[in-house]
Design a protein around this motif. Structure first.
Motif, PDB file in Angstrom:
ATOM      1  N   UNK A   1      -7.658   7.228  -7.632  1.00 18.29           N
ATOM      2  CA  UNK A   1      -7.136   5.933  -7.157  1.00 18.29           C
ATOM      3  C   UNK A   1      -6.052   6.071  -6.103  1.00 18.29           C
ATOM      4  N   UNK A   2      -5.307   7.195  -6.112  1.00 20.29           N
ATOM      5  CA  UNK A   2      -4.231   7.360  -5.131  1.00 20.29           C
ATOM      6  C   UNK A   2      -4.768   7.487  -3.706  1.00 20.29           C
TER       7      UNK A   2
ATOM      8  N   UNK B   1      -1.423  -2.230  -7.492  1.00 20.50           N
ATOM      9  CA  UNK B   1      -1.116  -2.293  -6.058  1.00 20.50           C
ATOM     10  C   UNK B   1      -0.728  -3.708  -5.652  1.00 20.50           C
TER      11      UNK B   1
ATOM     12  N   UNK C   1       1.884   3.509  -7.087  1.00 18.98           N
ATOM     13  CA  UNK C   1       0.641   3.419  -7.865  1.00 18.98           C
ATOM     14  C   UNK C   1       0.586   4.499  -8.924  1.00 18.98           C
TER      15      UNK C   1
ATOM     16  N   UNK D   1      -5.884  -0.077 -11.008  1.00 21.25           N
ATOM     17  CA  UNK D   1      -5.306   0.257  -9.689  1.00 21.25           C
ATOM     18  C   UNK D   1      -5.113  -0.963  -8.803  1.00 21.25           C
ATOM     19  N   UNK D   2      -6.098  -1.865  -8.779  1.00 21.06           N
ATOM     20  CA  UNK D   2      -5.974  -3.059  -7.939  1.00 21.06           C
ATOM     21  C   UNK D   2      -4.819  -3.934  -8.408  1.00 21.06           C
TER      22      UNK D   2
ATOM     23  N   UNK E   1      -4.161   4.298  -1.234  1.00 19.34           N
ATOM     24  CA  UNK E   1      -3.001   4.095  -0.362  1.00 19.34           C
ATOM     25  C   UNK E   1      -3.085   4.991   0.871  1.00 19.34           C
TER      26      UNK E   1
ATOM     27  N   UNK F   1      -8.288  -0.284  -2.818  1.00 19.45           N
ATOM     28  CA  UNK F   1      -8.436   0.137  -4.212  1.00 19.45           C
ATOM     29  C   UNK F   1      -9.845  -0.159  -4.718  1.00 19.45           C
ATOM     30  N   UNK F   2     -10.422  -1.262  -4.265  1.00 23.47           N
ATOM     31  CA  UNK F   2     -11.793  -1.603  -4.675  1.00 23.47           C
ATOM     32  C   UNK F   2     -12.781  -0.585  -4.118  1.00 23.47           C
TER      33      UNK F   2
ATOM     34  N   UNK G   1       3.084   1.176   0.728  1.00 22.04           N
ATOM     35  CA  UNK G   1       1.962   2.074   0.962  1.00 22.04           C
ATOM     36  C   UNK G   1       2.176   3.462   0.377  1.00 22.04           C
TER      37      UNK G   1
ATOM     38  N   UNK H   1      -4.466  -3.426   0.551  1.00 24.34           N
ATOM     39  CA  UNK H   1      -4.331  -2.466  -0.548  1.00 24.34           C
ATOM     40  C   UNK H   1      -5.351  -2.743  -1.647  1.00 24.34           C
ATOM     41  N   UNK H   2      -5.540  -4.007  -1.970  1.00 25.95           N
ATOM     42  CA  UNK H   2      -6.504  -4.343  -3.029  1.00 25.95           C
ATOM     43  C   UNK H   2      -7.916  -3.976  -2.592  1.00 25.95           C
TER      44      UNK H   2
ATOM     45  N   UNK I   1       0.001   4.253 -13.268  1.00 19.66           N
ATOM     46  CA  UNK I   1      -1.246   4.907 -13.685  1.00 19.66           C
ATOM     47  C   UNK I   1      -0.963   6.002 -14.705  1.00 19.66           C
TER      48      UNK I   1
END
Lengths: 196, 216
Positions: free
Chosen positions: B108-109, A77, A117, A73-74, B112, B82-83, A112, B78-79, A121
């Protein structure tokens, strides 16, 4: 054929907005006028396609061989946001300041959006080949474009109608989205397997 | 053709009227998790992750703004988001691997959406009397958790006839089972939005005077 099958399946049978319910906040907020929705839909189409196409090699050539799936995911993004802002900056390099500001605002909204994403995925989860991954990415973007434009058109019609006071604003938008979900649910299966 | 300035101003006014309400915070917080809020446990799990992510990003975004410029701010945020969600995902997996598997890519969504909610809380709306970004974010987090848990509970009852693990009666074959699908979840959220809007006039700032007909 696999590419076309994946494209139409992702666009209609498994529509990213009204079947998978991804990125719906942006659609409800920004699909106000049909003209604006076309611009936003095209931007979303491009961003989803690019993120899916770029995300496939990142996952299968870099992350998965090294056992770094949890970083997916990171990575997605970061790469998709960078691509979106880079394209926006290059496209508006010689434009007036106001236009550059508008483009950057649009890039922010697109970066955003959860579609950028969700596409890579779902490709990673499906374990598909590259042509199928590209078809799914382009198809998901096409599905998002169709969903945004259709929703804006229906919403425009609702604006001309008498809506009960208790339903005005977000409630009627959600009811509209619900009916559109049912419509897409009704056509699911019509196009899958068409190009097999 | 350039966008007419009056149309742009009218569009901006409509957007501000849409975004600057508690109803939008409730709806925007709950929408991304709606697809997987199929029963009480899943609704609570995705709601909890959404709530934690919103509050965490409300605390972290001011820190991120301190060392980024306008072009690197969004990718870095964003990163980080996500973390944060990745850590929450591990926590959900440790708590219940089956629920983590069921939530799939929707966890994970949340990353955002948490960032979007933070920006909305920062720029357009602050709950009286707190009037701060963090208080608004906490409000949005609590509302998202409550809304998703309610939708999960209702979906579980209407689609499978299950309530708190007990099967009341088989209704999966009846038409009401459509409420277990995304369309039904949206209708349930519309019900929550109606309820929140009805409270807006009493507890929060008064809404704009209703016009005759139409959506506004």
């Amino acid at each position: 054929m696999e590419f076309l099958n994946a494209l139409f399946t992702a666009a209609f049978d498994n529509n990213i907005v009204f079947v998978q319910m991804v990125g719906m906040v942006s659609v409800i907020v920004l699909a106000l006028r049909p003209q604006d929705s076309v611009r936003f839909g095209l931007a979303l189409w491009a961003a989803s396609a690019v993120s899916g196409i770029v995300g496939w090699p990142i996952y299968y050539l870099l992350l998965q061989p090294w056992g770094l799936d949890y970083l997916a995911p990171m990575a997605y993004l970061l790469v998709s946001a960078t691509c979106v802002f880079l394209v926006g900056a290059v496209a508006t390099a010689r434009k007036p300041l106001e236009e550059r500001r508008g483009a950057m605002a649009m890039c922010t909204i697109v970066a955003l959006n959860a579609c950028t994403l969700a596409v890579p995925l779902s490709n990673a989860a499906a374990g598909c080949e590259f042509p199928v991954g590209v078809g799914t990415a382009v198809g998901a973007g096409l599905g998002a474009f169709i969903a945004v434009v259709l929703f804006a058109g229906v919403r425009n019609r609702i604006n001309e109608s008498q809506v009960p006071a208790v339903l005005r604003g977000l409630p009627i938008s959600l009811v509209t989205a619900s009916i559109m979900c049912l419509a897409f649910f009704g056509v699911s299966g019509a196009l899958s397997g068409l190009f097999v | 053709m350039a966008l007419n300035s009056y149309i742009a101003a009218e569009r901006q006014k409509r957007l501000e009227a849409l975004l600057g309400t508690p109803t939008f915070l409730v709806v925007a917080g709950a929408l991304p998790g709606l697809a997987v809020a199929n029963n009480l446990e899943q609704g609570f799990a995705i709601g909890a992750v959404t709530a934690v992510a919103i509050v965490a990003m409300a605390l972290l975004v001011p820190v991120i703004n301190g060392f980024t410029n306008w072009i690197t701010r969004i990718p870095v945020a964003l990163v980080v988001s996500a973390a944060v969600v990745g850590v929450c995902q591990v926590a959900v997996y440790v708590a219940d691997p089956a629920i983590s598997e069921a939530l799939g890519m929707y966890l994970p969504l949340v990353a955002t959406n948490a960032l979007v909610m933070t920006f909305v809380a920062k720029s357009t709306f602050a709950v009286s009397p707190a009037k701060s970004t963090l208080a608004t974010a906490v409000f949005a987090a609590v509302c998202a958790l409550a809304a998703l848990t309610f939708v999960g509970l209702a979906n579980g009852i209407l689609s499978a006839g299950e309530i708190f693990g007990l099967t009341a009666y088989e209704i999966a074959e009846t038409p009401i089972a459509v409420f277990g699908k995304p369309a039904g979840s949206l209708l349930l959220l519309a019900l929550v939005a109606v309820f929140t809007q009805s409270l807006e006039g009493g507890l929060f700032k008064a809404p704009e005077a209703a016009s005759d007909g139409g959506e506004e």
